[in-house]
Design a protein around this motif. Sequence first.
Motif, PDB file in Angstrom:
ATOM      1  N   THR A   1       4.183  16.408  18.530  1.00 14.91           N
ATOM      2  CA  THR A   1       5.404  15.215  18.590  1.00 14.91           C
ATOM      3  C   THR A   1       5.311  15.101  19.956  1.00 14.91           C
ATOM      4  O   THR A   1       5.864  16.058  20.976  1.00 14.91           O
ATOM      5  CB  THR A   1       6.609  15.756  17.821  1.00 14.91           C
ATOM      6  N   ILE A   2       5.234  14.513  20.892  1.00 12.25           N
ATOM      7  CA  ILE A   2       4.949  14.207  22.325  1.00 12.25           C
ATOM      8  C   ILE A   2       6.129  13.010  22.785  1.00 12.25           C
ATOM      9  O   ILE A   2       5.409  11.777  22.064  1.00 12.25           O
ATOM     10  CB  ILE A   2       3.514  14.060  22.544  1.00 12.25           C
ATOM     11  N   ALA A   3       6.514  12.643  23.749  1.00 16.31           N
ATOM     12  CA  ALA A   3       7.539  12.196  24.165  1.00 16.31           C
ATOM     13  C   ALA A   3       6.324  11.291  25.610  1.00 16.31           C
ATOM     14  O   ALA A   3       5.967  12.284  25.771  1.00 16.31           O
ATOM     15  CB  ALA A   3       8.254  12.303  25.157  1.00 16.31           C
ATOM     16  N   VAL A   4       6.062  10.225  25.956  1.00 15.48           N
ATOM     17  CA  VAL A   4       5.107   9.565  26.366  1.00 15.48           C
ATOM     18  C   VAL A   4       5.684   8.201  27.368  1.00 15.48           C
ATOM     19  O   VAL A   4       5.030   7.547  28.382  1.00 15.48           O
ATOM     20  CB  VAL A   4       3.786   8.787  25.826  1.00 15.48           C
ATOM     21  N   GLY A   5       7.187   8.504  27.138  1.00 18.47           N
ATOM     22  CA  GLY A   5       7.459   7.255  28.260  1.00 18.47           C
ATOM     23  C   GLY A   5       7.826   5.708  27.414  1.00 18.47           C
ATOM     24  O   GLY A   5       7.699   4.632  28.018  1.00 18.47           O
ATOM     25  N   ASP A   6       7.735   5.767  26.039  1.00 18.16           N
ATOM     26  CA  ASP A   6       8.040   4.581  24.986  1.00 18.16           C
ATOM     27  C   ASP A   6       9.308   4.093  25.050  1.00 18.16           C
ATOM     28  O   ASP A   6      10.065   5.046  25.220  1.00 18.16           O
ATOM     29  CB  ASP A   6       7.210   4.612  24.264  1.00 18.16           C
ATOM     30  N   ALA A   7       9.946   2.309  24.798  1.00 18.35           N
ATOM     31  CA  ALA A   7      10.358   2.259  24.884  1.00 18.35           C
ATOM     32  C   ALA A   7      10.796   2.204  23.661  1.00 18.35           C
ATOM     33  O   ALA A   7       9.590   2.086  22.331  1.00 18.35           O
ATOM     34  CB  ALA A   7      10.641   0.764  25.244  1.00 18.35           C
ATOM     35  N   ALA A   8      12.225   2.097  23.118  1.00 15.30           N
ATOM     36  CA  ALA A   8      12.299   2.057  21.356  1.00 15.30           C
ATOM     37  C   ALA A   8      11.807   1.058  20.843  1.00 15.30           C
ATOM     38  O   ALA A   8      12.133   0.123  21.569  1.00 15.30           O
ATOM     39  CB  ALA A   8      13.792   2.278  21.628  1.00 15.30           C
ATOM     40  N   GLY A   9      11.093   0.779  19.779  1.00 16.26           N
ATOM     41  CA  GLY A   9      10.502   0.320  19.065  1.00 16.26           C
ATOM     42  C   GLY A   9       9.455   0.015  18.804  1.00 16.26           C
ATOM     43  O   GLY A   9       8.883  -0.985  18.768  1.00 16.26           O
ATOM     44  N   THR A  10       8.491   0.698  19.716  1.00 15.66           N
ATOM     45  CA  THR A  10       7.515   0.668  20.523  1.00 15.66           C
ATOM     46  C   THR A  10       7.014   0.134  19.419  1.00 15.66           C
ATOM     47  O   THR A  10       6.346   1.544  18.686  1.00 15.66           O
ATOM     48  CB  THR A  10       7.055   1.517  21.602  1.00 15.66           C
ATOM     49  N   ASP A  11       5.909  -0.314  18.722  1.00 12.67           N
ATOM     50  CA  ASP A  11       4.332   0.273  17.808  1.00 12.67           C
ATOM     51  C   ASP A  11       3.549   1.966  17.727  1.00 12.67           C
ATOM     52  O   ASP A  11       3.823   2.137  18.758  1.00 12.67           O
ATOM     53  CB  ASP A  11       3.333  -1.265  17.679  1.00 12.67           C
TER      54      ASP A  11
ATOM     55  N   THR B   1       5.119   4.436  17.322  1.00 15.69           N
ATOM     56  CA  THR B   1       6.432   5.938  17.922  1.00 15.69           C
ATOM     57  C   THR B   1       6.946   5.975  16.439  1.00 15.69           C
ATOM     58  O   THR B   1       7.795   4.898  15.599  1.00 15.69           O
ATOM     59  CB  THR B   1       7.230   5.178  19.181  1.00 15.69           C
ATOM     60  N   SER B   2       7.945   6.934  16.708  1.00 14.40           N
ATOM     61  CA  SER B   2       8.935   7.216  16.021  1.00 14.40           C
ATOM     62  C   SER B   2      10.692   7.194  16.814  1.00 14.40           C
ATOM     63  O   SER B   2       9.735   8.056  18.125  1.00 14.40           O
ATOM     64  CB  SER B   2       9.094   7.867  14.759  1.00 14.40           C
ATOM     65  N   GLU B   3      11.449   8.874  16.423  1.00  6.75           N
ATOM     66  CA  GLU B   3      12.322   8.977  17.136  1.00  6.75           C
ATOM     67  C   GLU B   3      12.660  10.410  16.262  1.00  6.75           C
ATOM     68  O   GLU B   3      12.462  11.365  15.263  1.00  6.75           O
ATOM     69  CB  GLU B   3      13.882   8.949  17.060  1.00  6.75           C
ATOM     70  N   TYR B   4      12.472  11.360  17.985  1.00  9.74           N
ATOM     71  CA  TYR B   4      12.798  12.793  17.847  1.00  9.74           C
ATOM     72  C   TYR B   4      13.911  13.522  18.715  1.00  9.74           C
ATOM     73  O   TYR B   4      13.432  12.909  19.494  1.00  9.74           O
ATOM     74  CB  TYR B   4      11.783  13.619  17.666  1.00  9.74           C
ATOM     75  N   GLU B   5      15.062  14.258  18.147  1.00 12.04           N
ATOM     76  CA  GLU B   5      15.706  14.654  19.152  1.00 12.04           C
ATOM     77  C   GLU B   5      16.567  13.986  20.128  1.00 12.04           C
ATOM     78  O   GLU B   5      15.941  14.224  21.653  1.00 12.04           O
ATOM     79  CB  GLU B   5      15.229  15.762  19.778  1.00 12.04           C
ATOM     80  N   GLY B   6      16.760  12.812  19.685  1.00 10.44           N
ATOM     81  CA  GLY B   6      16.958  11.267  20.723  1.00 10.44           C
ATOM     82  C   GLY B   6      15.874  11.009  21.538  1.00 10.44           C
ATOM     83  O   GLY B   6      16.342   9.756  22.526  1.00 10.44           O
ATOM     84  N   GLN B   7      14.732  11.703  21.669  1.00 10.71           N
ATOM     85  CA  GLN B   7      12.976  10.681  22.097  1.00 10.71           C
ATOM     86  C   GLN B   7      12.966   9.965  21.655  1.00 10.71           C
ATOM     87  O   GLN B   7      12.551  10.599  20.024  1.00 10.71           O
ATOM     88  CB  GLN B   7      12.870  11.802  23.084  1.00 10.71           C
ATOM     89  N   VAL B   8      12.300   8.236  22.188  1.00 12.82           N
ATOM     90  CA  VAL B   8      10.610   8.016  21.310  1.00 12.82           C
ATOM     91  C   VAL B   8      10.398   8.547  21.509  1.00 12.82           C
ATOM     92  O   VAL B   8       9.528   9.322  22.338  1.00 12.82           O
ATOM     93  CB  VAL B   8      10.587   6.374  21.810  1.00 12.82           C
ATOM     94  N   VAL B   9       8.918   9.430  20.694  1.00 11.26           N
ATOM     95  CA  VAL B   9       8.012  10.001  21.058  1.00 11.26           C
ATOM     96  C   VAL B   9       6.878   9.088  20.160  1.00 11.26           C
ATOM     97  O   VAL B   9       6.815   8.861  19.016  1.00 11.26           O
ATOM     98  CB  VAL B   9       7.950  11.451  19.824  1.00 11.26           C
ATOM     99  N   ARG B  10       5.858   9.843  19.928  1.00 11.92           N
ATOM    100  CA  ARG B  10       4.347   9.531  19.162  1.00 11.92           C
ATOM    101  C   ARG B  10       3.802  11.099  18.176  1.00 11.92           C
ATOM    102  O   ARG B  10       4.328  12.312  19.156  1.00 11.92           O
ATOM    103  CB  ARG B  10       2.977   9.384  20.500  1.00 11.92           C
ATOM    104  N   THR B  11       3.128  10.854  17.126  1.00 12.85           N
ATOM    105  CA  THR B  11       2.399  12.219  16.627  1.00 12.85           C
ATOM    106  C   THR B  11       1.262  11.543  17.224  1.00 12.85           C
ATOM    107  O   THR B  11       0.349  10.954  17.072  1.00 12.85           O
ATOM    108  CB  THR B  11       3.020  11.737  14.950  1.00 12.85           C
ATOM    109  N   VAL B  12       1.129  12.926  17.073  1.00 10.91           N
ATOM    110  CA  VAL B  12      -1.232  13.713  18.078  1.00 10.91           C
ATOM    111  C   VAL B  12      -1.460  14.185  17.345  1.00 10.91           C
ATOM    112  O   VAL B  12      -0.818  15.082  17.028  1.00 10.91           O
ATOM    113  CB  VAL B  12      -0.995  13.480  20.177  1.00 10.91           C
ATOM    114  N   CYS B  13      -2.648  14.398  16.696  1.00  9.37           N
ATOM    115  CA  CYS B  13      -3.623  15.242  16.321  1.00  9.37           C
ATOM    116  C   CYS B  13      -4.703  15.316  17.055  1.00  9.37           C
ATOM    117  O   CYS B  13      -4.880  14.592  17.927  1.00  9.37           O
ATOM    118  CB  CYS B  13      -4.091  14.767  15.109  1.00  9.37           C
TER     119      CYS B  13
END
Length: 451
Positions: A280-290, A292-304
């Motif tokens: 679960t990685i925060a890369v500076g995306d804005a809320a609502g970016t395709d 992405t989801s939210e984790y612990e108050g941050q916009v994040v991406r899931t990465v395998c």
Amino acid sequence: MATVTSFDETVLSLLQKSYPEAGATADADAVKLSNAIFKDVQYTEPEKAEITQWLITSSHVGSSTEDEAKRVERLSSLNTHLSARTTLLGSKPSVADVALYAKLAPVVSNWSAEERTGEQGYHHIVRHADFVQNSPVFGLKLGEDEKVKIDTNDVKFTIKPIDAKAEKERKKKEKEAAAAAAAASGATPTSLTEEGGKKSKKDKATKDKSEKEVGETVAAAVAAEVPGVEKKKEKKQKQPKQQPAKPAEKPLSPALIDLRVGHILKAEKHPNADSLYVSTIAVGDAAGTDNTSEYEGQVVRTVCSGLAGLVPLEEMQGRKIVAVCNLKPVTMRGIKSCAMVLAASPKVAEGEDSHKGPVELVNPPEGAQAGQRIYFEGWEGEPEGVLNPKKKVWETLQPGFTTTDGLEVGFEVGDVPQLAGEGAEKKSGLGKLRTKEGLCTVKTLANATVR
């Protein structure tokens, strides 16, 4: 006049041990001390007041003499506060976080697994403690035996994250429908017009009629957004279709690749693949970016990433990495992966067809923040939104990604034949990978490939 806050012995000891700037006195200006330790952070006036207030609060939350009901109330309030924040101030570190950790570490150490991550547990306090004691942002000088033992995989109850995009869309439609209803009926919200008491039958009939009209208008507004609901359309005169102008195609360049600093908030083994980690990685995306989801108050991406067995799982926790953010998402064994983590490995010898290791993650420079753009010197430019898989931009340019004798990461033009052809941008040599803070590096792998 500066606000002076007294640090108790436990907090002062940890500050002096970790930061030479802390000095030897218990009476210190908390804000000035925060500025001295976290030199790149700027605090607003409200944040300065918060630092002082949180230092006072930290002296109470770890108290063993406080009434149990009051203690639980304080912890619940703190847990709620941290549910949408990485630090007490949101994302900025301060001595208040260190003070809170010093007072709560012994308390968290004694909590059961249920108290930590059960359905009624203090998930966010535990996460904050783990972040403060391990993050290079704080750089606490703690031995492993001094840290709170936290198993990030031992979660008794998983808190469902809010889908930021869906929530935003829901609120938007709700607001539009209410506005349309009010405009059509001329009605004023009831809460602003009713004065209490019994209404006359005439008033009630007028109110009922108004509410009915509002309801019908809202229904019509919502129906307009729902597929399959018939509605009357006004005939519009057909306009000739205008063909949009084709955007000019950008020349082949490593600048087309969207490289950013990423912050791994958590990493775990893929449930369906032994060779994969799910991060679960925060890369500076804005809320609502395709994607992405939210984790612990941050916009994040899931990465395998196929790093299981090559990079220890503990090395993936709470660290900064370099992420490729504009590859088309792919589903890997049932989990959608929306970016890629860059890592170095020895170059494949002639006749070999796979990278067996060792593998080292690419490190951004010290002080780089999640979301910062990373670029190769001499190849600055705007990246593509999403790389077209058919054009194989990544596959074409990746052979140029390399490490140097000095363990720096760079792009070698000579390793990409397509950049030497006719019409290519004429450049030569090696462009080093960097942010404004400095160069990206690896730990030990010189002259390796990066992918």
